[in-house]
Design a protein around this motif. Structure first.
Motif, PDB file in Angstrom:
ATOM      1  N   PRO A  32       0.837  -1.202   0.000  1.00 26.51           N
ATOM      2  CA  PRO A  32       0.000   0.000   0.000  1.00 26.51           C
ATOM      3  C   PRO A  32       0.871   1.250   0.000  1.00 26.51           C
ATOM      4  O   PRO A  32       2.051   1.196   0.367  1.00 26.51           O
ATOM      5  CB  PRO A  32      -0.781  -0.128   1.305  1.00 26.51           C
ATOM      6  N   SER A  37      -5.277   2.686   1.150  1.00 29.25           N
ATOM      7  CA  SER A  37      -4.937   1.482   0.385  1.00 29.25           C
ATOM      8  C   SER A  37      -4.514   0.353   1.321  1.00 29.25           C
ATOM      9  O   SER A  37      -4.767  -0.824   1.043  1.00 29.25           O
ATOM     10  CB  SER A  37      -3.840   1.783  -0.639  1.00 29.25           C
ATOM     11  N   ALA A 243       0.149   1.072  -6.740  1.00 28.89           N
ATOM     12  CA  ALA A 243       0.083   2.536  -6.818  1.00 28.89           C
ATOM     13  C   ALA A 243       0.099   2.993  -8.271  1.00 28.89           C
ATOM     14  O   ALA A 243      -0.666   3.882  -8.676  1.00 28.89           O
ATOM     15  CB  ALA A 243       1.243   3.158  -6.046  1.00 28.89           C
ATOM     16  N   ALA A 246      -3.235   2.431  -9.950  1.00 25.78           N
ATOM     17  CA  ALA A 246      -4.218   3.453  -9.564  1.00 25.78           C
ATOM     18  C   ALA A 246      -3.952   4.772 -10.279  1.00 25.78           C
ATOM     19  O   ALA A 246      -4.869   5.389 -10.835  1.00 25.78           O
ATOM     20  CB  ALA A 246      -4.184   3.651  -8.053  1.00 25.78           C
TER      21      ALA A 246
END
Length: 282
Positions: A32, A37, A243, A246
């Motif tokens: 995360p 997250s 990450a 996203a």
């Protein structure tokens, strides 16, 4: 939580994290980049998490070069994630935030103090002209970290990274010699990101006795968890991949809106309900 209960909780999580490395099967260690997250990944059923220095840097509006995120920032970030979830947490602590073995040892001591169950130390210097530490110094740095771990009253999984392949130095013999050196001085997990294929990964796994970590987010297109497990891998991390997924989705959607004026990309957005359900379930 009183001090004794907190200590027992830290020990329990540390033992759990250690046990994950000792099983017969590989486990996935997702990374995360913020509290949200972390909570979502925990709610999805993963057994442990690890921070990502690159993912945290992106979320902080910084680059990924060594030194852009300070030791204090990295540890504070890790502490936030530890406080937010009930799982063991390991941290990506780059090169230990200093060249000297003593500095690396201090970084590891601080990492243990905030409640981390492990951390990763790499052999990257941060110097573009000389990006990898001399092998002897690199091993001395891990030895100092391992000495700090040996003084703790609970397990702490020290992962040592050999970075040759990420810096244009595909020297397998040197990479393997570094990993063996790290093993000899006490590293608990060995990690050489960027290895080119399953055959090379398998050779590493057969050459060392400690668990090997492989990052699934760098290279190795199409390789599966089952294939990595058969090659001998015990831990598979995602690095900054979640990450980047996203942020990639956001960039693609924003680019399409700019080019076409269509808001169709928003159809794939997660619902408020689904996100809140994950966050509030932890």
């Amino acid at each position: 939580m009183n001090i004794w209960a907190e200590a027992a909780n830290l020990s329990e999580k540390a033992e759990k994290f250690k046990a994950l490395h000792q099983g017969d099967k590989a486990f996935v260690l997702p990374n995360p980049w913020d509290i949200g997250s972390a909570k979502m990944l925990a709610a999805l059923g993963f057994e442990a998490l690890a921070t990502t220095s690159a993912g945290f840097a992106f979320s902080s509006g910084k680059g990924t070069s060594i030194g852009e995120i300070s030791r204090r920032e990295a540890l504070d970030h890790a502490a936030e994630i530890i406080a937010a979830i009930p799982l063991p947490v390991s941290a990506d602590l780059e090169n230990g935030y200093g060249d000297a073995p003593e500095t690396v040892a201090e970084t590891v001591r601080l990492a243990a103090e905030i409640g981390l169950a492990g951390c990763t130390i790499e052999d990257t210097t941060g110097d573009r002209d000389n990006p990898i530490y001399d092998r002897t110094l690199a091993i001395e740095r891990i030895a100092a970290a391992a000495e700090a771990v040996a003084k703790l009253d609970r397990p702490f999984m020290l992962t040592a990274r050999a970075e040759n392949y990420l810096f244009g130095r595909p020297d397998f013999d040197d990479t393997l010699a570094r990993l063996k050196g790290y093993e000899a001085v006490g590293a608990d997990v060995l990690y050489a990101p960027g290895l080119p294929d399953l055959e090379t990964i398998s050779e590493v796994c057969c050459s060392v006795s400690r668990p090997v970590n492989v990052v699934a987010g760098i290279g190795l297109p199409g390789v599966t968890l089952v294939e990595l497990e058969k090659a001998g891998v015990r831990r598979i991390s995602a690095g900054s991949a979640f990450a980047r997924i996203a942020y990639g989705a956001m960039i693609d959607a924003a680019t399409e809106i700019q080019k076409t004026g269509s808001f169709a990309p928003f159809k794939s957005a997660a619902s408020f309900t689904s996100l809140e359900r994950l966050i509030k379930s932890v």
